[in-house]
Design a protein around this motif. Structure first.
Motif, short mmCIF file in Angstrom:
data_model
loop_
_atom_site.label_atom_id
_atom_site.label_comp_id
_atom_site.label_asym_id
_atom_site.label_seq_id
_atom_site.Cartn_x
_atom_site.Cartn_y
_atom_site.Cartn_z
N LEU A 10 0.86 -1.18 0.00
CA LEU A 10 0.00 0.00 0.00
C LEU A 10 0.89 1.23 0.00
O LEU A 10 1.81 1.34 0.82
N VAL A 12 1.04 5.23 0.53
CA VAL A 12 0.29 6.35 1.09
C VAL A 12 1.18 7.59 1.11
O VAL A 12 2.41 7.49 1.11
N SER A 34 6.82 0.25 8.48
CA SER A 34 5.70 -0.51 7.93
C SER A 34 4.95 -1.26 9.04
O SER A 34 3.72 -1.27 9.07
N ALA A 37 3.00 1.28 11.15
CA ALA A 37 1.84 1.77 10.40
C ALA A 37 0.76 0.69 10.32
O ALA A 37 -0.44 0.98 10.49
N GLU A 38 1.16 -0.55 10.09
CA GLU A 38 0.19 -1.64 10.03
C GLU A 38 -0.54 -1.80 11.37
O GLU A 38 -1.77 -1.95 11.41
N ALA A 40 -0.99 0.51 13.63
CA ALA A 40 -1.85 1.67 13.84
C ALA A 40 -3.14 1.54 13.04
O ALA A 40 -4.23 1.84 13.52
N ILE A 41 -3.03 1.10 11.79
CA ILE A 41 -4.22 0.94 10.95
C ILE A 41 -5.11 -0.15 11.52
O ILE A 41 -6.33 0.00 11.59
N GLU A 42 -4.52 -1.25 11.94
CA GLU A 42 -5.29 -2.35 12.53
C GLU A 42 -6.02 -1.87 13.78
O GLU A 42 -7.20 -2.17 13.99
N SER A 43 -5.33 -1.11 14.61
CA SER A 43 -5.96 -0.58 15.82
C SER A 43 -7.11 0.35 15.47
O SER A 43 -8.18 0.32 16.08
N PHE A 44 -6.90 1.20 14.47
CA PHE A 44 -7.93 2.16 14.05
C PHE A 44 -9.16 1.43 13.51
O PHE A 44 -10.30 1.85 13.76
N LEU A 45 -8.96 0.35 12.78
CA LEU A 45 -10.06 -0.36 12.13
C LEU A 45 -10.73 -1.40 13.03
O LEU A 45 -11.81 -1.90 12.69
N SER A 46 -10.11 -1.74 14.14
CA SER A 46 -10.68 -2.79 14.99
C SER A 46 -11.97 -2.29 15.64
O SER A 46 -12.09 -1.12 15.99
#
Length: 150
Positions: A10, A12, A34, A37-38, A40-46
């Motif tokens: 990805l 960005v 990486s 960031a992964e 952080a994104i996982e935490s944000f989307l959980s």
């Protein structure tokens, strides 16, 4: 044996300040940018991200509350200590005759400067009175089999 699926790439675009903070955080944790960031994104989307965030905020507020309580206690100790000292000093210090009182007033400025210098040194390298009081109380309670309440 089947290989696990490969991670997908990805790309960005990040603001330079965000990129710098990401790089600093990754370096402090000794992880790749990486990976950070992964996570952080996982935490944000959980789905439980809001609950975890609320728990983190609650924990921080609890810490701040304990600090405020400790500060209130320390200020209370300081006020009481000053009151006890002033009462003791007034009760035990006789009034000086006028010639001696004039000499004492003349010396007061010099003694005050010495006091402020000594206070500055003590504050710079401690220990602080509140630490000594806590240690004294802790030592006396430990001798009686009581646990420290901090």
């Amino acid at each position: 044996m089947m290989k696990p699926p490969r991670k997908q790439r990805l790309s960005v675009y990040l603001d330079p300040a965000v990129m710098r903070r990401l790089a600093e955080h990754a370096a402090r944790r000794d992880h790749s940018r990486s990976l950070v960031a992964e996570a952080a994104i996982e935490s944000f989307l959980s789905p439980d991200a809001a609950e975890r965030q609320e728990a983190a905020i609650t924990k921080r507020l609890d810490q701040l509350d304990r600090r405020m309580t400790r500060m209130e206690r320390d200020v209370g100790i300081s006020v009481e200590m000053l009151a006890v000292f002033v009462r003791f000093w007034v009760a035990t210090t006789p009034a000086l005759p006028e010639p001696a009182a004039q000499a004492a007033r003349a010396k007061a400025g010099e003694r005050y400067d010495q006091f402020v210098t000594a206070l500055g040194r003590r504050l710079a390298r401690g220990p602080k009175l509140r630490q000594e009081i806590t240690e004294d109380i802790s030592d006396s309670h430990t001798g009686m089999g009581l646990a420290r309440d901090e």
